[in-house]
Design a protein around this motif. Sequence first.
Motif, short mmCIF file in Angstrom:
data_model
loop_
_atom_site.label_atom_id
_atom_site.label_comp_id
_atom_site.label_asym_id
_atom_site.label_seq_id
_atom_site.Cartn_x
_atom_site.Cartn_y
_atom_site.Cartn_z
N VAL A 239 -32.71 -3.70 -40.98
CA VAL A 239 -33.59 -3.88 -42.12
C VAL A 239 -32.80 -4.09 -43.40
CG1 VAL A 239 -35.36 -2.77 -43.54
CG2 VAL A 239 -35.45 -2.57 -41.07
N GLU A 240 -31.73 -3.34 -43.57
CA GLU A 240 -30.99 -3.37 -44.84
C GLU A 240 -29.67 -4.11 -44.78
OE1 GLU A 240 -30.68 0.48 -46.55
OE2 GLU A 240 -32.62 1.05 -45.76
N GLU A 241 -29.21 -4.44 -43.62
CA GLU A 241 -27.91 -5.06 -43.46
C GLU A 241 -27.93 -6.51 -43.96
OE1 GLU A 241 -24.67 -4.94 -39.87
OE2 GLU A 241 -26.78 -5.05 -39.36
N PRO A 242 -26.95 -6.93 -44.76
CA PRO A 242 -26.90 -8.32 -45.23
C PRO A 242 -26.79 -9.28 -44.03
CG PRO A 242 -25.38 -6.97 -46.48
CD PRO A 242 -25.89 -6.13 -45.35
N LEU A 243 -27.31 -10.47 -44.20
CA LEU A 243 -27.35 -11.46 -43.12
C LEU A 243 -25.98 -11.70 -42.51
CD1 LEU A 243 -29.04 -13.58 -41.53
CD2 LEU A 243 -28.34 -15.21 -43.27
N HIS A 244 -24.96 -11.92 -43.34
CA HIS A 244 -23.65 -12.25 -42.78
C HIS A 244 -23.07 -11.09 -41.97
CE1 HIS A 244 -22.48 -10.26 -46.54
NE2 HIS A 244 -21.33 -10.00 -45.96
N GLU A 245 -23.36 -9.85 -42.37
CA GLU A 245 -22.89 -8.69 -41.61
C GLU A 245 -23.65 -8.57 -40.29
OE1 GLU A 245 -22.91 -5.11 -43.93
OE2 GLU A 245 -21.70 -6.02 -45.52
N LYS A 246 -24.93 -8.79 -40.36
CA LYS A 246 -25.77 -8.73 -39.16
C LYS A 246 -25.31 -9.79 -38.17
CE LYS A 246 -30.04 -8.24 -40.20
NZ LYS A 246 -31.47 -8.40 -40.51
N PHE A 247 -25.14 -11.03 -38.68
CA PHE A 247 -24.68 -12.11 -37.81
C PHE A 247 -23.34 -11.76 -37.18
CE2 PHE A 247 -21.98 -15.78 -37.13
CZ PHE A 247 -22.74 -16.49 -36.22
N GLU A 248 -22.41 -11.27 -37.97
CA GLU A 248 -21.07 -10.95 -37.45
C GLU A 248 -21.15 -9.86 -36.38
OE1 GLU A 248 -17.12 -11.54 -36.87
OE2 GLU A 248 -18.45 -12.75 -38.11
N ARG A 249 -21.97 -8.88 -36.59
CA ARG A 249 -22.14 -7.81 -35.60
C ARG A 249 -22.73 -8.37 -34.31
NH1 ARG A 249 -26.51 -4.53 -34.84
NH2 ARG A 249 -27.40 -5.10 -36.86
#
Length: 138
Positions: A40-50
């Motif tokens: 919910v709170e994670e920035p898009l680029h961090e979410k994508f990288e994960r």
Amino acid sequence: MGTVRDISDGKNVQLLQKVVVKKPQEVVVSFPNFSENRDVEEPLHEKFERFFQQWYAETAGYSNPDLIRGHPMYLKMVKLGKPAIPLILRKLQEKPCFLFAALKKISGENPVLKAHAENFNFVLNDWLKWGKEKNKNF
């Protein structure tokens, strides 16, 4: 509702559910199912990288494209939609891998020439060229 600083990962957390004061100096904060709420709170680029890192690690030895494209993290990358296109293109530049179907599904386009379809490097170059032509800023 105020912001609480989660010292485990340094991120601000807005999902405070319960605060229990046991002693005047001790406050216990609980975050039930917090790991599920991380997206919910994670920035898009961090979410994508994960998503990418887990997918890449878990499918590195796969040769079956259906298993690669059917992996839950791959499906989560696709679900990120059009904002993920520059991230996918950048990742393809850095670490060529089988993310072409994700680009096709998200964009609704297929810039790969028929003569290139069986050659990984040609397919890669066709998608990167497409990204530059579409000004995807990767």
